[in-house]
Design a protein around this motif. Sequence first.
Motif, PDB file in Angstrom:
ATOM      1  N   ALA A  21       0.801  -1.227   0.000  1.00 53.23           N
ATOM      2  CA  ALA A  21       0.000   0.000   0.000  1.00 53.23           C
ATOM      3  C   ALA A  21       0.836   1.282   0.000  1.00 53.23           C
ATOM      4  N   ARG A  22       2.071   1.200   0.510  1.00 54.57           N
ATOM      5  CA  ARG A  22       2.915   2.403   0.518  1.00 54.57           C
ATOM      6  C   ARG A  22       3.539   2.662  -0.850  1.00 54.57           C
ATOM      7  N   LEU A  23       3.400   1.704  -1.758  1.00 55.17           N
ATOM      8  CA  LEU A  23       4.136   1.785  -3.025  1.00 55.17           C
ATOM      9  C   LEU A  23       3.258   2.067  -4.233  1.00 55.17           C
ATOM     10  N   MET A  24       1.942   1.826  -4.120  1.00 57.27           N
ATOM     11  CA  MET A  24       1.064   2.023  -5.278  1.00 57.27           C
ATOM     12  C   MET A  24      -0.367   2.249  -4.800  1.00 57.27           C
ATOM     13  N   THR A  25      -1.188   2.822  -5.689  1.00 65.67           N
ATOM     14  CA  THR A  25      -2.587   3.059  -5.314  1.00 65.67           C
ATOM     15  C   THR A  25      -3.383   1.759  -5.438  1.00 65.67           C
ATOM     16  N   ARG A  26      -4.511   1.726  -4.768  1.00 64.58           N
ATOM     17  CA  ARG A  26      -5.373   0.544  -4.861  1.00 64.58           C
ATOM     18  C   ARG A  26      -5.890   0.365  -6.290  1.00 64.58           C
ATOM     19  N   ASP A  27      -6.214   1.488  -6.952  1.00 66.08           N
ATOM     20  CA  ASP A  27      -6.718   1.381  -8.333  1.00 66.08           C
ATOM     21  C   ASP A  27      -5.681   0.715  -9.230  1.00 66.08           C
ATOM     22  N   HIS A  28      -4.426   1.106  -9.044  1.00 64.25           N
ATOM     23  CA  HIS A  28      -3.342   0.531  -9.859  1.00 64.25           C
ATOM     24  C   HIS A  28      -3.234  -0.972  -9.592  1.00 64.25           C
ATOM     25  N   TRP A  29      -3.241  -1.329  -8.321  1.00 63.88           N
ATOM     26  CA  TRP A  29      -3.112  -2.748  -7.942  1.00 63.88           C
ATOM     27  C   TRP A  29      -4.272  -3.560  -8.514  1.00 63.88           C
ATOM     28  N   ASP A  30      -5.522  -3.012  -8.368  1.00 61.96           N
ATOM     29  CA  ASP A  30      -6.702  -3.714  -8.887  1.00 61.96           C
ATOM     30  C   ASP A  30      -6.614  -3.885 -10.402  1.00 61.96           C
ATOM     31  N   ALA A  31      -6.190  -2.819 -11.076  1.00 64.68           N
ATOM     32  CA  ALA A  31      -6.193  -2.844 -12.544  1.00 64.68           C
ATOM     33  C   ALA A  31      -5.091  -3.720 -13.118  1.00 64.68           C
ATOM     34  N   HIS A  32      -3.924  -3.700 -12.495  1.00 71.53           N
ATOM     35  CA  HIS A  32      -2.757  -4.355 -13.126  1.00 71.53           C
ATOM     36  C   HIS A  32      -2.359  -5.689 -12.509  1.00 71.53           C
ATOM     37  N   PHE A  33      -2.696  -5.915 -11.245  1.00 72.38           N
ATOM     38  CA  PHE A  33      -2.125  -7.082 -10.572  1.00 72.38           C
ATOM     39  C   PHE A  33      -3.149  -8.065  -9.997  1.00 72.38           C
ATOM     40  N   ARG A  34      -4.319  -7.584  -9.666  1.00 71.30           N
ATOM     41  CA  ARG A  34      -5.254  -8.411  -8.889  1.00 71.30           C
ATOM     42  C   ARG A  34      -5.609  -9.728  -9.581  1.00 71.30           C
ATOM     43  N   ASP A  35      -5.950  -9.665 -10.869  1.00 69.48           N
ATOM     44  CA  ASP A  35      -6.318 -10.890 -11.611  1.00 69.48           C
ATOM     45  C   ASP A  35      -5.214 -11.927 -11.572  1.00 69.48           C
ATOM     46  N   ASP A  36      -4.000 -11.466 -11.881  1.00 64.67           N
ATOM     47  CA  ASP A  36      -2.878 -12.417 -11.956  1.00 64.67           C
ATOM     48  C   ASP A  36      -2.549 -12.972 -10.574  1.00 64.67           C
ATOM     49  N   ILE A  37      -2.634 -12.123  -9.554  1.00 65.51           N
ATOM     50  CA  ILE A  37      -2.349 -12.614  -8.193  1.00 65.51           C
ATOM     51  C   ILE A  37      -3.378 -13.686  -7.812  1.00 65.51           C
ATOM     52  N   ALA A  38      -4.645 -13.433  -8.104  1.00 64.99           N
ATOM     53  CA  ALA A  38      -5.693 -14.421  -7.782  1.00 64.99           C
ATOM     54  C   ALA A  38      -5.414 -15.741  -8.483  1.00 64.99           C
ATOM     55  N   ALA A  39      -5.077 -15.662  -9.771  1.00 65.76           N
ATOM     56  CA  ALA A  39      -4.825 -16.892 -10.540  1.00 65.76           C
ATOM     57  C   ALA A  39      -3.596 -17.619 -10.004  1.00 65.76           C
ATOM     58  N   ILE A  40      -2.549 -16.872  -9.666  1.00 64.00           N
ATOM     59  CA  ILE A  40      -1.308 -17.511  -9.187  1.00 64.00           C
ATOM     60  C   ILE A  40      -1.547 -18.204  -7.844  1.00 64.00           C
ATOM     61  N   LEU A  41      -2.285 -17.564  -6.956  1.00 61.45           N
ATOM     62  CA  LEU A  41      -2.541 -18.190  -5.646  1.00 61.45           C
ATOM     63  C   LEU A  41      -3.322 -19.497  -5.830  1.00 61.45           C
ATOM     64  N   GLN A  42      -4.270 -19.489  -6.767  1.00 58.26           N
ATOM     65  CA  GLN A  42      -5.048 -20.696  -7.056  1.00 58.26           C
ATOM     66  C   GLN A  42      -4.162 -21.785  -7.661  1.00 58.26           C
ATOM     67  N   LEU A  43      -3.327 -21.385  -8.629  1.00 54.29           N
ATOM     68  CA  LEU A  43      -2.431 -22.353  -9.298  1.00 54.29           C
ATOM     69  C   LEU A  43      -1.428 -22.951  -8.317  1.00 54.29           C
ATOM     70  N   LYS A  44      -0.972 -22.136  -7.377  1.00 54.70           N
ATOM     71  CA  LYS A  44      -0.017 -22.674  -6.382  1.00 54.70           C
ATOM     72  C   LYS A  44      -0.643 -23.847  -5.631  1.00 54.70           C
ATOM     73  N   LYS A  45      -1.921 -23.688  -5.274  1.00 62.46           N
ATOM     74  CA  LYS A  45      -2.605 -24.780  -4.547  1.00 62.46           C
ATOM     75  C   LYS A  45      -2.750 -25.993  -5.451  1.00 62.46           C
ATOM     76  N   GLU A  46      -3.209 -25.768  -6.685  1.00 55.29           N
ATOM     77  CA  GLU A  46      -3.464 -26.891  -7.597  1.00 55.29           C
ATOM     78  C   GLU A  46      -2.188 -27.657  -7.940  1.00 55.29           C
ATOM     79  N   ARG A  47      -1.086 -26.939  -8.056  1.00 53.41           N
ATOM     80  CA  ARG A  47       0.189 -27.563  -8.449  1.00 53.41           C
ATOM     81  C   ARG A  47       1.030 -27.995  -7.252  1.00 53.41           C
ATOM     82  N   ASN A  48       0.592 -27.706  -6.044  1.00 48.45           N
ATOM     83  CA  ASN A  48       1.426 -27.871  -4.843  1.00 48.45           C
ATOM     84  C   ASN A  48       2.791 -27.218  -5.087  1.00 48.45           C
TER      85      ASN A  48
END
Length: 338
Positions: A25-52
């Motif tokens: 939060a000290r490094l970027m706005t929430r809008d920036h994080w939502d727009a550029h990173f949120r989708d990929d972070i969600a997918a990566i966290l899911q893939l980490k579980k599926e792939r162990n």
Amino acid sequence: MENPPTLPASALSPEEADRLYSRVARLMTRDHWDAHFRDDIAAILQLKKERNAVILAHNYQTPEIFHCIADIQGDSLALARKAQGLEADVILMAGVHFMAETVKLLNPDRTVLIPDAHAGCSLAESITARDVRQLKARHPGVPVVTYVNSSAEVKAETDICCTSGNARRVMKYAAAQAGTGRVIMIPDEFLATNISRDTGIEAITWPGHCEVHELFTPLQIKQYRRIHPGVVVIAHPECPPEVIEAADFSGSTAEMIAFITEKKPQKALLVTECSMSDNLAQLNPGTEFVRPCNLCPHMKRITLKGIRHALETMQIPVEIPASLVERARASVERMLAV
Ligand code: 13P
Ligand code: SF4
């Protein structure tokens, strides 16, 4: 192995998204994080579980990788240590190729992925196994200490590896074991010279340089000190010796983090790759970071999208030729035992 389906951004609950965003939060706005990173972070966290899978991230990774998806963060030494005996089926290296190779050497039965095969290192590319054999022929009986920033084929010609975090200790150990009072220390000429000055042990060097750290100059440091009186200057030992002399402290990326965390200087100048200051600024709000920004183009090939793609497709697995594995691993294990 079948590719699992990836989940949409809604897979992150609002609470989870708030928690993850708060880490940057000290490094970027929430809008920036939502727009550029949120989708990929969600997918990566899911893939980490599926792939162990676990994700190792070097300290030079960008904040959204370092703070939001990494399981283990650290310098080269910490990543090599912590990679040993991981339970995961898949280990993804958010770092450069030699780091992934080191992890594979220590975890031969696991799948080790590097998202971009071209995430190299100017030091690793500066020397071949043939060069090392020629050096050994010219200096018989002198032990070879090799910086982990090197290929597996070079490690296979090596007596013992070192990192910037243990180079002093390893150099003393290698010289004492061989009873030579000198070592061949490759491929980083500046690291070898800096550590040789500290230990008083003679180093036969190789003209390899880090393309990021060789750019810093003492004049830059002088100018920053003039503009920012009282600034504490911390330089990575891959910098030229005259830069280390102009600094207040020199250490690996992990030692830099420890220094900032313990000493809490008001203002600090980290003479190293840019993302270090970003990652530390988030964790140390009391310190103002002055930023002489030099980016490592290899580290910056690793992105959230690349990591997501790597976990979706299980690319690119790191393979080391069987003829090298035993000898290369032995040089890393000797280092870890010192
Ligand atoms: P550290 O081991 O200090 O993290 O350094 C690795 C590196 O590549 C620095 O350029
Ligand atoms: Fe290699 Fe330098 Fe990049 Fe580190 S910062 S990975 S030593 S090129």
